[in-house]
Design a protein around this motif. Structure first.
Motif, mmCIF file in Angstrom:
data_model
loop_
_atom_site.group_PDB
_atom_site.id
_atom_site.type_symbol
_atom_site.label_atom_id
_atom_site.label_comp_id
_atom_site.label_asym_id
_atom_site.label_seq_id
_atom_site.Cartn_x
_atom_site.Cartn_y
_atom_site.Cartn_z
ATOM 1 N N TYR A 1 0.851 -1.195 0.000
ATOM 2 C CA TYR A 1 0.000 0.000 0.000
ATOM 3 C C TYR A 1 0.888 1.247 0.000
ATOM 4 C CZ TYR A 1 -3.897 -3.042 1.469
ATOM 5 O OH TYR A 1 -4.856 -4.027 1.549
ATOM 6 N N LYS B 1 -1.247 3.887 4.863
ATOM 7 C CA LYS B 1 -1.890 2.969 5.795
ATOM 8 C C LYS B 1 -3.067 2.305 5.103
ATOM 9 C CE LYS B 1 -4.123 2.731 10.324
ATOM 10 N NZ LYS B 1 -4.593 3.505 11.509
ATOM 11 N N PRO B 2 -3.195 0.967 5.186
ATOM 12 C CA PRO B 2 -4.310 0.288 4.516
ATOM 13 C C PRO B 2 -5.641 0.670 5.142
ATOM 14 C CG PRO B 2 -3.099 -1.239 5.913
ATOM 15 C CD PRO B 2 -2.300 0.015 5.861
ATOM 16 N N PRO B 3 -6.681 0.806 4.330
ATOM 17 C CA PRO B 3 -8.010 1.130 4.861
ATOM 18 C C PRO B 3 -8.500 0.054 5.821
ATOM 19 C CG PRO B 3 -7.932 1.413 2.471
ATOM 20 C CD PRO B 3 -6.673 0.711 2.869
ATOM 21 N N ASN B 4 -9.382 0.425 6.714
ATOM 22 C CA ASN B 4 -9.950 -0.530 7.661
ATOM 23 C C ASN B 4 -10.648 -1.654 6.900
ATOM 24 O OD1 ASN B 4 -9.092 0.953 9.865
ATOM 25 N ND2 ASN B 4 -11.002 2.110 10.026
ATOM 26 N N THR C 1 -3.269 -6.817 5.281
ATOM 27 C CA THR C 1 -1.947 -6.238 5.032
ATOM 28 C C THR C 1 -1.032 -7.201 4.287
ATOM 29 O OG1 THR C 1 -1.156 -7.030 7.186
ATOM 30 C CG2 THR C 1 -2.094 -4.812 7.097
ATOM 31 N N GLU D 1 -12.196 -2.441 -3.728
ATOM 32 C CA GLU D 1 -11.635 -1.734 -2.581
ATOM 33 C C GLU D 1 -10.104 -1.736 -2.630
ATOM 34 O OE1 GLU D 1 -14.340 -2.112 1.218
ATOM 35 O OE2 GLU D 1 -14.330 -4.038 0.171
ATOM 36 N N ALA E 1 -7.667 1.537 -3.080
ATOM 37 C CA ALA E 1 -6.606 1.782 -2.097
ATOM 38 C C ALA E 1 -5.242 1.948 -2.756
ATOM 39 C CB ALA E 1 -6.561 0.647 -1.082
#
Length: 378
Positions: A173, A176-179, A183, A241, A245
């Motif tokens: 990424y 920071k990876p989305p919720n 990872t 998604e 990202a």
């Protein structure tokens, strides 16, 4: 490496990797993938999603299939009273459909505190593939009620749906990876819980270019929810998604194999736009261009239809000399240490012993992938 392999028709079952020989099988299995970004669910697919969402949120008394409405929030029919005038109905305003928003709408973690409390609590979690008794019991329930199989063991379940050849690798990424997004690349179990009960599980591989569906199981008590159909929509939403990202190469959903000669396996073509792999050129062709060929022939070649055939064709592995194996490496293990050396330079007696197996594997992997792996010769 597995991304490269799946791009040319390989699949995995546990740690075992395989690729069907389409020319030699009675029911050719064509790798199929869906363009998640261009995917536009059909009316029936949207209705299945709307019904499920409404069932979770409102708790329709007769279950998801008893509702026949779309996103307008109205039911298919109301109780009739004698001599009552039929009310005038306004034509519902066309709404913009968002696959990602609609997929997450009933999930507990996506609902606002201001939203009314749903009838059922839906939780979707993504975890690295692992064995639990709860998952095994769900698997047995599915295999018994759907496939009429009663001899399933925990060992077989672990080998099939928990073990994997994929090594977890960090996803690059930009920030920071989305919720909710993992990872690591690797094999995952996507768990569907309704009021805490494990209702379904999707086994998926998350790879640099795709979300690959491996297997899906659900509890028979939730059969009316059409969770199998919804799982494909959820995998397409997940790919979108990832793309949003910043993972611009991850835009495909691999659906396994499309078997045109088996009516039960044609459903994968309902998700559009889908593409089938031509295993002679390793190029992908729109399903709409492939079906006329498959209607006519048992085996279809999409790049060159003249190669299509109704009879069984025995695949011939091209003959090659040892010196043509330039760049192909073998590995040996001695005393716990691994050493590598070129196949083109290994002793002639060893080449003679392993020649056919090496040539078969190189042919199946193709020249590019063959140079990225090591051949472990016992």
């Amino acid at each position: 490496i597995y991304q490269d392999m799946i791009n040319i028709g390989w699949r995995r079952s546990g740690t075992y990797n395989y690729r069907p020989l389409l020319e030699e099988t009675c029911c050719p299995q064509y790798p199929i993938r869906l363009d998640a970004l261009a995917f536009d669910p059909t009316r029936n697919q949207r209705k299945a999603l709307y019904r499920f969402n409404r069932f979770i949120i409102e708790g329709e008394s007769d279950g998801p299939q008893g509702v026949d409405s779309e996103a307008t929030g109205t039911t298919a029919a109301s109780e009739k009273t004698p001599n009552a005038k039929k009310p005038l109905k306004c034509k519902p305003r066309k709404q913009v459909f968002s696959l990602v928003d609609s997929i997450h709408e009933p999930e507990a973690s996506f609902r606002s505190p201001d939203d009314p409390s749903p009838k059922y609590r839906l939780e979707i979690t993504l975890e690295m593939a692992s064995y639990t008794v709860e998952k095994f019991e769900l698997f047995k329930d599915y295999q018994f009620h759907v496939h009429k199989e009663t001899d399933k063991t925990s060992y077989g379940f672990k080998r099939f749906l928990c073990d994997t050849c994929l090594v977890p690798t960090p996803i690059p990424y930009a920030g920071k990876p989305p919720n909710g997004l993992p990872t690591m690349y690797g094999t995952y179990h996507q768990l569907y819980r309704i009021n805490g009960e494990l209702a379904a599980m999707s086994v998926i591989d998350i790879l640099p270019n795709c979300v690959s569906g491996v297997y899906f199981v659900y509890a028979h008590k939730w059969e009316k929810c059409q969770l199998g159909k919804l799982s494909v929509l959820r995998e397409a939403a997940l790919a979108r998604e990832f793309y949003a990202a910043g993972l611009k190469e991850l835009k495909w959903v691999y659906l396994g194999f499309y078997i045109h000669s088996c009516q039960k396996m044609r459903y994968k073509g309902d998700y559009s736009p889908s593409y089938l792999l031509d295993t002679e050129t390793y190029n992908w062709y729109p399903l709409s261009e492939c079906t006329p060929i498959l209607d006519k022939y048992r085996y279809g070649c999409f790049s060159n239809p003249s190669h299509s055939a109704n009879e069984i064709i025995h695949h011939k592995v091209p003959e090659k000399e040892q010196k043509e194996m330039e760049g192909v490496m073998r590995a040996t293990i001695r005393g716990g240490e691994v050493a590598s050396s070129p196949v083109s330079k290994m002793p002639l007696r060893i080449w003679a012993s392993y020649k056919q197996r090496i040539l078969q594997t190189v042919d199946a992997l193709g020249p590019d992938v063959s140079r990225k792996v090591f051949f472990l010769l016992s």
